[in-house]
Design a protein around this motif. Structure first.
Motif, PDB file in Angstrom:
ATOM      1  N   VAL A 128       0.752  -1.072  -0.023  1.00 18.03           N
ATOM      2  CA  VAL A 128       0.077  -0.069   0.042  1.00 18.03           C
ATOM      3  C   VAL A 128       0.774   1.281  -0.143  1.00 18.03           C
ATOM      4  CG1 VAL A 128      -1.588   1.322   1.302  1.00 18.03           C
ATOM      5  CG2 VAL A 128      -2.133  -1.310   1.172  1.00 18.03           C
ATOM      6  N   HIS A 129       2.100   0.954   0.855  1.00 18.74           N
ATOM      7  CA  HIS A 129       2.905   2.477   0.722  1.00 18.74           C
ATOM      8  C   HIS A 129       3.306   2.514  -0.613  1.00 18.74           C
ATOM      9  CE1 HIS A 129       5.597   5.274   2.743  1.00 18.74           C
ATOM     10  NE2 HIS A 129       6.649   4.799   2.005  1.00 18.74           N
TER      11      HIS A 129
ATOM     12  N   ALA B   1       2.199   1.861  -3.551  1.00 20.07           N
ATOM     13  CA  ALA B   1       1.322   2.217  -4.289  1.00 20.07           C
ATOM     14  C   ALA B   1       0.933   3.762  -4.139  1.00 20.07           C
ATOM     15  CB  ALA B   1      -0.224   1.496  -4.053  1.00 20.07           C
ATOM     16  N   GLY B   2       1.525   4.435  -3.077  1.00 22.55           N
ATOM     17  CA  GLY B   2       1.447   5.907  -2.911  1.00 22.55           C
ATOM     18  C   GLY B   2       0.363   6.339  -1.869  1.00 22.55           C
ATOM     19  N   ALA B   3      -0.374   5.367  -1.172  1.00 25.72           N
ATOM     20  CA  ALA B   3      -1.256   5.866  -0.159  1.00 25.72           C
ATOM     21  C   ALA B   3      -0.554   6.726   1.058  1.00 25.72           C
ATOM     22  CB  ALA B   3      -1.771   4.510   0.529  1.00 25.72           C
ATOM     23  N   LEU B   4      -1.485   7.717   1.380  1.00 25.42           N
ATOM     24  CA  LEU B   4      -1.084   8.728   2.215  1.00 25.42           C
ATOM     25  C   LEU B   4      -1.009   7.994   3.757  1.00 25.42           C
ATOM     26  CD1 LEU B   4      -3.701  11.607   1.553  1.00 25.42           C
ATOM     27  CD2 LEU B   4      -1.150  11.451   0.961  1.00 25.42           C
ATOM     28  N   ASP B   5       0.193   8.554   4.457  1.00 25.41           N
ATOM     29  CA  ASP B   5       0.270   7.947   5.849  1.00 25.41           C
ATOM     30  C   ASP B   5      -0.836   7.870   6.564  1.00 25.41           C
ATOM     31  OD1 ASP B   5       2.854   7.834   4.944  1.00 25.41           O
ATOM     32  OD2 ASP B   5       3.557   9.732   6.299  1.00 25.41           O
ATOM     33  N   ARG B   6      -1.789   8.852   6.550  1.00 19.04           N
ATOM     34  CA  ARG B   6      -3.035   8.670   7.370  1.00 19.04           C
ATOM     35  C   ARG B   6      -3.793   7.438   7.033  1.00 19.04           C
ATOM     36  NH1 ARG B   6      -4.307  13.513   4.835  1.00 19.04           N
ATOM     37  NH2 ARG B   6      -6.108  13.504   3.474  1.00 19.04           N
ATOM     38  N   VAL B   7      -3.836   7.170   5.714  1.00 20.04           N
ATOM     39  CA  VAL B   7      -4.791   5.998   5.346  1.00 20.04           C
ATOM     40  C   VAL B   7      -4.242   4.861   5.685  1.00 20.04           C
ATOM     41  CG1 VAL B   7      -5.679   4.926   3.162  1.00 20.04           C
ATOM     42  CG2 VAL B   7      -5.591   7.592   3.280  1.00 20.04           C
ATOM     43  N   ILE B   8      -2.880   4.687   5.580  1.00 12.82           N
ATOM     44  CA  ILE B   8      -2.123   3.385   6.165  1.00 12.82           C
ATOM     45  C   ILE B   8      -2.388   3.307   7.578  1.00 12.82           C
ATOM     46  CG2 ILE B   8       0.420   2.342   6.340  1.00 12.82           C
ATOM     47  CD1 ILE B   8       1.121   3.811   3.631  1.00 12.82           C
TER      48      ILE B   8
ATOM     49  N   ARG C  89      -6.316   2.648   8.359  1.00 15.48           N
ATOM     50  CA  ARG C  89      -7.106   1.728   7.452  1.00 15.48           C
ATOM     51  C   ARG C  89      -6.181   0.682   7.701  1.00 15.48           C
ATOM     52  NH1 ARG C  89      -9.348   2.936   1.729  1.00 15.48           N
ATOM     53  NH2 ARG C  89     -10.450   4.832   2.683  1.00 15.48           N
ATOM     54  N   HIS C  90      -5.065   0.290   7.562  1.00 17.26           N
ATOM     55  CA  HIS C  90      -4.162  -0.888   7.584  1.00 17.26           C
ATOM     56  C   HIS C  90      -3.633  -1.293   8.839  1.00 17.26           C
ATOM     57  CE1 HIS C  90      -5.177  -0.955   3.344  1.00 17.26           C
ATOM     58  NE2 HIS C  90      -4.932   0.484   3.088  1.00 17.26           N
TER      59      HIS C  90
END
Length: 200
Positions: free
Chosen positions: A133-134, A136-143, A146-147
């Motif tokens: 996910v990282h 893939a360019g996901a934002l830190d807050r999303v990681i 959500r993960h």
């Protein structure tokens, strides 16, 4: 239940199963009613400590370096004091009262939750799905939200349930030495404090 002015400091009887206090109030009714207040203090204080601890643990575990060092050293400072002593210090600064007792109990719950979440975050951020996910360019807050956060919750929930009992005892201890809510509030610590005068 209205006070029974005829039965002041009465022993247990059919009318008052656990007796009455020096003001004629039924002790059993006060204990049952006080359970609501004590449970409220225990649950809310641990919940506040848990929320703050989760945020600090996620930040420390995910970003590491100086963030981790700053948060974990702050936790070490709080760990250096026994829980009851720390709670007394907080209430002494803020003043007595139900809300201040909740804050005091929450403060000494924060470092443990922060440690638990930090340890879980350190292991989860190295998992393959988080790295994917990282990349893939996901934002830190999303990681984080959500993960990683869902993976930390099982340990947090277990400790949350264990901490409630300790928090109730700490809050009752503060009330019994006069640092809790007003004396007329039927909280377990207040009931205990008022009963001391009846011991012989």
């Amino acid at each position: 239940m209205a006070p029974d002015w005829i039965a002041l400091s009465a022993p247990p009887s059919a009318a008052h199963w656990m007796g009455t206090d020096d003001l004629g109030r039924d002790v059993m009714s006060r204990i049952i009613y006080g359970a609501r207040i004590s449970l409220y203090v225990g649950v809310v204080s641990v919940m506040l400590g848990m929320l703050v601890g989760i945020v600090l643990g996620l930040l420390a575990g995910y970003y590491g370096r100086w963030v981790d060092m700053l948060i974990m050293r702050g936790s070490d400072v709080l760990f250096a004091f026994p829980g009851m002593l720390l709670a007394i210090a907080v209430v002494a600064i803020l003043g007595p009262g139900l809300n201040n007792v909740i804050i005091a109990v929450a403060v000494f719950s924060v470092p443990v939750f922060a440690r638990i979440v930090c340890a879980s975050t350190l292991s989860l951020k190295q998992a393959a799905y988080v790295e994917a996910v990282h990349c893939a360019g996901a934002l830190d807050r999303v990681i984080l939200l959500r993960h990683i956060l869902p993976g930390t919750l099982p340990n947090v929930i277990v400790y949350f349930t264990l901490r409630i009992g300790t928090s109730i005892l700490t809050a009752a201890g503060l009330s019994s030495i006069g640092l809790g809510p007003e004396p007329d509030v039927p909280e377990w610590g207040n009931i205990l404090a008022m009963s001391r005068s009846m011991l012989k």
